[in-house]
Design an enzyme around this catalytic site. Sequence first.
Site, mmCIF file in Angstrom:
data_model
loop_
_atom_site.group_PDB
_atom_site.id
_atom_site.type_symbol
_atom_site.label_atom_id
_atom_site.label_comp_id
_atom_site.label_asym_id
_atom_site.label_seq_id
_atom_site.Cartn_x
_atom_site.Cartn_y
_atom_site.Cartn_z
ATOM 1 C CG ASN A 8 -157.153 104.182 57.079
ATOM 2 O OD1 ASN A 8 -156.470 103.249 56.662
ATOM 3 N ND2 ASN A 8 -157.082 104.638 58.319
ATOM 4 C CE LYS A 36 -160.398 102.185 59.355
ATOM 5 N NZ LYS A 36 -159.836 102.260 60.695
ATOM 6 N NE ARG A 78 -152.694 102.807 57.430
ATOM 7 C CZ ARG A 78 -153.211 101.579 57.384
ATOM 8 N NH1 ARG A 78 -154.405 101.371 56.882
ATOM 9 N NH2 ARG A 78 -152.534 100.569 57.860
ATOM 10 C CG HIS A 91 -149.542 99.651 63.075
ATOM 11 N ND1 HIS A 91 -149.239 98.487 63.740
ATOM 12 C CD2 HIS A 91 -150.621 99.381 62.326
ATOM 13 C CE1 HIS A 91 -150.099 97.546 63.393
ATOM 14 N NE2 HIS A 91 -150.958 98.067 62.520
ATOM 15 N N GLY A 117 -153.833 94.044 63.598
ATOM 16 C CA GLY A 117 -152.381 93.995 63.457
ATOM 17 C C GLY A 117 -151.795 94.605 64.718
ATOM 18 N NE ARG A 134 -151.503 90.828 59.902
ATOM 19 C CZ ARG A 134 -151.405 92.156 59.931
ATOM 20 N NH1 ARG A 134 -150.245 92.738 59.952
ATOM 21 N NH2 ARG A 134 -152.495 92.894 59.938
ATOM 22 C CD GLU A 171 -154.164 104.077 61.253
ATOM 23 O OE1 GLU A 171 -155.264 103.742 60.769
ATOM 24 O OE2 GLU A 171 -153.209 103.293 61.369
HETATM 25 P P1 ADP Z 1 -157.646 97.291 62.985
HETATM 26 O O1 ADP Z 1 -156.226 96.888 63.261
HETATM 27 O O2 ADP Z 1 -158.300 96.471 61.925
HETATM 28 O O3 ADP Z 1 -157.849 98.782 62.821
HETATM 29 P P2 ADP Z 1 -158.831 97.606 65.611
HETATM 30 O O4 ADP Z 1 -157.823 98.577 66.095
HETATM 31 O O5 ADP Z 1 -160.238 98.067 65.488
HETATM 32 O O6 ADP Z 1 -158.418 96.870 64.285
HETATM 33 O O7 ADP Z 1 -158.778 96.377 66.612
HETATM 34 C C1 ADP Z 1 -159.564 95.258 66.375
HETATM 35 C C2 ADP Z 1 -159.377 94.289 67.477
HETATM 36 O O8 ADP Z 1 -159.606 94.917 68.755
HETATM 37 C C3 ADP Z 1 -160.450 93.202 67.438
HETATM 38 O O9 ADP Z 1 -160.059 92.142 66.646
HETATM 39 C C4 ADP Z 1 -160.538 92.779 68.869
HETATM 40 O O10 ADP Z 1 -159.652 91.699 69.065
HETATM 41 C C5 ADP Z 1 -160.025 93.945 69.667
HETATM 42 N N1 ADP Z 1 -161.037 94.485 70.579
HETATM 43 C C6 ADP Z 1 -162.015 95.394 70.340
HETATM 44 N N2 ADP Z 1 -162.755 95.599 71.445
HETATM 45 C C7 ADP Z 1 -162.228 94.809 72.415
HETATM 46 C C8 ADP Z 1 -162.528 94.569 73.791
HETATM 47 N N3 ADP Z 1 -163.541 95.170 74.381
HETATM 48 N N4 ADP Z 1 -161.754 93.700 74.466
HETATM 49 C C9 ADP Z 1 -160.739 93.064 73.863
HETATM 50 N N5 ADP Z 1 -160.393 93.251 72.586
HETATM 51 C C10 ADP Z 1 -161.129 94.105 71.856
#
Ligand code: ADP
Length: 405
Positions: free
Chosen positions: A7, A14, A96, A184, A216, A245, A387
């Site tokens: 991914n 990942k 992916r 997504h 995102g 973004r 995912e």
């Molecule tokens: P990606 O889209 O890169 O896969 P993730 O799904 O891991 O990212 O989401 C990342 C975002 O999730 C982080 O930038 C953060 O803003 C948010 N996040 C993670 N833990 C928390 C939390 N406890 N409270 C609020 N936002 C969180």
Amino acid sequence: MKILVLNAGSSSQKTCLYRIESVLPEHPSVPLWEGRIQLDGDQAEIRAKDSRGATFEDSIKVQQGTSSVAQLLDNLWSQKAQAVAAPSAVDVVAHRIVNGGSEFKDPALITPEVKTAIARMASLAPLHNSVELDGIEFIEKRFGSVPQVAVFDTGFHSSLPEPAYVYPGPYEWLARGIRRYGFHGINHQYCAERAAQLLSGELGSLKIVTCHLGNGCSLAAVHAGQSVDTTMGFTPLEGLMMGTRSGSLDPGILTYLMRQGFTGAQLDELLNRKSGLLAISGISGDMREIVNAMKEGHPRAKLAFEIFVHRLRSCIGAMIATLGGIDALVFTAGIGENSPEVRAEACAKFGFLGVELDSVKNAQPSQDRDISQSDSAVRVFVVRAQEDWAMAKAAWKLLSTKVGG
Ligand code: ADP
């Protein structure tokens, strides 16, 4: 069957290894091991753990000209990391692929023709498709003829009806591939299916809005298991406000800035990396830091949070209007799973539709749960993004059908 999942992101890669035997389990299994490489300039952090919790961490210097997947897997499979990620016989590799354009709806076995099509689509998703091709080629070199499967993030949205995917610009745009693709999709589809499972039913005629809120962010309107609308568009820049973004803006702002001398590359950088939560708050693109700063009285963090929520509500409303109703609202990905504040604010204005959040359940961290009140007309779920598991399942199904049929 052992399935290696790759991914790739623009600055991270990942990977994980799943084992799925002859029957597909109803719930996601734990991977045998998972690893991640995060690139930061010429340094890269590698982290991995196996299903028993053994971990491995390393910091390496990025070798220019070597793909991130090569650096990650070579490192994990090196002598040092064997406890975590011993090289195992891999039966199939699932990749992916962010943009499958209009050509790919379903997961596809990778052939030279499929590779050429993915390369052709790279102009639509320059940050992603080329990294993904590197991964495919690395596996070809390492594993020779092991089957490889492409799972497309755009595939689930191939069911969008014409009015949802044609932009009201010049009609010739469509022939040039300028249309809404949506992204997504792997997780939107997984979450809609999981919500139906949690409702103890089939997707049948259910109307579900899935909110993927991570770095995102995008929404999907899912009717009877089909995506009928989504907020991301030609690129993953459209729609909701995101970490760095902008999401949707008046296009007139861009032509105004171009007349002032901004180049396409500068605008790309501004809109993708220097906008969103980061730009408005002036402190971070991470929702955790925004919420913490807001609680300490930081006015721009508060504004960033409020814009995020304002746009989220507007777009949820648009998805509900497309569906003509809603049975379930699903929150997923980093923010969706972990921020009770965002979920509470997003739901607060939908009481008139019968959305009633249970504040105690909303505040409790646990996975895949119903957080609505028992008499809420609309169920509200938190579903953990899966995912990689969805990709492993897709590869397993494709190969099992090929072997079986
Ligand atoms: P990606 O889209 O890169 O896969 P993730 O799904 O891991 O990212 O989401 C990342 C975002 O999730 C982080 O930038 C953060 O803003 C948010 N996040 C993670 N833990 C928390 C939390 N406890 N409270 C609020 N936002 C969180």
